[in-house]
Design a protein around this motif. Structure first.
Motif, short mmCIF file in Angstrom:
data_model
loop_
_atom_site.label_atom_id
_atom_site.label_comp_id
_atom_site.label_asym_id
_atom_site.label_seq_id
_atom_site.Cartn_x
_atom_site.Cartn_y
_atom_site.Cartn_z
N HIS A 245 46.18 33.32 36.01
CA HIS A 245 46.45 32.03 35.39
C HIS A 245 45.72 31.89 34.06
CE1 HIS A 245 46.91 27.80 34.70
NE2 HIS A 245 45.64 27.53 34.95
N GLN A 246 44.47 32.31 34.04
CA GLN A 246 43.65 32.16 32.83
C GLN A 246 44.21 32.96 31.66
OE1 GLN A 246 39.52 33.08 33.52
NE2 GLN A 246 39.00 33.09 31.34
N TYR A 247 44.71 34.17 31.93
CA TYR A 247 45.16 35.05 30.84
C TYR A 247 46.68 35.19 30.76
CZ TYR A 247 40.24 36.21 30.43
OH TYR A 247 38.88 36.13 30.23
N ASN A 248 47.41 34.33 31.48
CA ASN A 248 48.87 34.30 31.41
C ASN A 248 49.49 35.66 31.74
OD1 ASN A 248 51.42 33.20 31.03
ND2 ASN A 248 51.44 33.56 28.82
N VAL A 249 49.02 36.23 32.85
CA VAL A 249 49.54 37.51 33.34
C VAL A 249 50.27 37.26 34.66
CG1 VAL A 249 48.93 39.79 34.23
CG2 VAL A 249 47.74 38.87 32.23
N TYR A 250 51.44 37.84 34.82
CA TYR A 250 52.17 37.72 36.08
C TYR A 250 51.65 38.76 37.08
CZ TYR A 250 55.50 34.52 33.94
OH TYR A 250 56.07 33.44 33.33
N ILE A 251 51.79 38.44 38.36
CA ILE A 251 51.38 39.35 39.43
C ILE A 251 52.63 39.77 40.20
CG2 ILE A 251 50.00 39.65 41.53
CD1 ILE A 251 48.29 39.22 39.09
N LEU A 252 52.85 41.07 40.33
CA LEU A 252 53.97 41.59 41.12
C LEU A 252 53.40 42.05 42.46
CD1 LEU A 252 56.91 42.20 41.31
CD2 LEU A 252 56.56 44.28 39.98
N GLU A 253 53.59 41.24 43.49
CA GLU A 253 53.01 41.49 44.80
C GLU A 253 54.00 42.21 45.71
OE1 GLU A 253 50.67 39.10 48.39
OE2 GLU A 253 51.92 37.95 46.99
#
Length: 446
Positions: A245-253
């Motif tokens: 959230h802080q660095y605007n990165v998506y997570i592919l789980e």
């Protein structure tokens, strides 16, 4: 034995013995009545039974023909102890149950199944998938659920489509899923790695990468990592979400082993994602069978339109027959029943593997998780070429870890151990032989 049963058995034996080849025509009904000295209705009853079992098919005004004269032959048992194969054991596949669902789906939904579907997936399956996802603590809207041709298609599409953060570099754990590493290499996509061990990842290093690099998304397996077998703890998952959230990165789980979780409090990352940064992937390959080729992707609203656009140009839609059969399989309770049976089979093997590592390889770094695949970290003194040859002579098959890494990332000396295809009563024997080979000076560098 009734007369029609006798005729059925006789024709079946002739088909299976190749007297009637695949596509070959059976004798006419008149000839069969003369051959078996019976009425036309008795012959038709025998033929109907063969037709219902998909052994023959009828062509109006032409006759009956053989669909296929091959019969199923179970794989022969061998003396090999295969720690390399990650495919599910064939005898755990729900063949018969799923066959009922395929036949029922074709009978009931044929008008829909033999036309093009939709890029998102068949609506009845999406509705049923939503209920299934909730059992994994994945609460979402139907509009966010996509049916894909296996999780592999979702991985491929997500890797090439533009993301709202306008970034291009993919961050992957090292080691990681070998087919995804192959995809990144083959498509020459910008990708960098972060080391993951049985203890997890360096969160400080993760933040540094998020801050300094052009990260589009972070591909991770929080639960039962492939090939390590380890899982993230609650604090690690919270920290990863906060950094995303802080660095605007998506997570592919990639939650491909969600069905084998025995801790009801171990939720996926998606469950605590309040900023629409997690893309959740669910596979059926391990709990059912790889040939199904149906996967689930739960997408943030911001990438739904672009994903649908790319998916439509990729394959228009995923197999409608597979989707309809899976819908019935989920809806009528067969999936839940089979899930319990299969997970119990693999959990029993996983416990043996875990205990065998503790008993025979207690000094080697490994995971504390009880899962069907694990690993140990090998010391530098072990000559891998000699070690592997020694074990092959002993009937022990292992798989290299090379494909689980990006080419330019340091490759740890990891020994992968997978018991998906090993009889439970041979797992300890295999680990004992591995321990013996590791102690053998002939397998050490001089």
């Amino acid at each position: 034995m009734l007369k029609y049963e006798s005729i059925y058995q006789s024709l079946l034996m002739q088909i299976q013995s190749s007297k009637f080849s695949t596509g070959g025509k059976l004798p006419s009904i008149r000839n069969l009545t003369q051959q078996f000295s019976c009425s036309k209705s008795t012959v038709l009853t025998a033929l109907k039974k063969l037709e219902e079992q998909h052994i023959i098919y009828a062509l109006p005004k032409s006759g009956y023909y053989v669909v296929d004269n091959q019969v199923f032959k179970p794989p022969l048992s061998t003396d090999i102890i295969d720690f390399a194969s990650a495919s599910p054991a064939w005898h755990a596949f729900p063949y018969k149950e799923f066959q009922h669902c395929i036949n029922k789906a074709i009978d009931t939904y044929q008008e829909e199944l033999f036309l093009y579907g939709t890029p998102k997936g068949w609506p009845p399956l999406i509705a049923e998938a939503k209920k299934l996802l909730e059992s994994y603590q994945v609460f979402t809207h139907k509009e966010q659920i996509f049916i894909t041709t296996g999780v592999q298609q979702a991985l491929s599409l997500l890797s090439i489509i533009p993301f709202p953060n306008n970034r291009s570099t993919i961050l992957v754990e090292q080691p990681s899923y070998h087919l995804y590493m192959d995809l990144l290499k083959n498509l020459q996509l910008p990708a960098i790695g972060i080391q993951r061990t049985a203890k997890g990842i360096d969160l400080g290093r993760l933040e540094q990468i998020f801050q300094e690099e052009d990260i589009k998304f972070f591909y991770t397996m929080p639960r039962f990592h492939n090939p390590l077998g380890s899982s993230y703890g609650k604090k690690e998952k919270e920290a990863i979400l906060q950094l995303a959230h802080q660095y605007n990165v998506y997570i592919l789980e990639d939650d491909y082993l969600a069905d084998f979780e025995y801790n009801p409090k171990n939720d996926p990352l998606f469950a605590d994602d309040y900023h629409d940064k997690v893309i959740y992937l669910k596979s059926f390959s391990k709990i059912m069978f790889p040939g199904l080729r149906v996967g689930l992707a739960v997408l943030p609203p911001s990438i739904i339109d672009i994903f649908q656009k790319y998916k439509m140009t990729s394959d228009i839609d995923s197999s409608m027959i597979s989707q309809a059969a899976l819908y019935l399989y989920l809806r009528n309770g067969m999936f839940e029943h089979n899930k319990t049976k299969v997970s119990n089979i693999y959990h029993a093997r996983a416990k043996i593997l875990h205990q065998s590592i503790l008993d025979h390889l207690p000094t080697y770094e490994s995971t504390s998780e009880i899962v069907m695949h694990s690993h140990i970290v090998l010391p530098k003194r072990v000559n891998l070429k000699s070690f592997d040859y020694h074990l092959q002579e002993e009937g022990i098959y292992l798989d290299s870890v090379e494909r689980n890494y990006l080419d330019d990332f340091y490759h740890e000396r990891i020994l992968k151990l997978n018991v998906s295809n090993i009889d439970a009563n041979r797992i300890d024997e295999g680990i004992r032989k591995i321990a013996s080979a590791l102690k053998n000076p002939q397998n050490h560098f001089l």
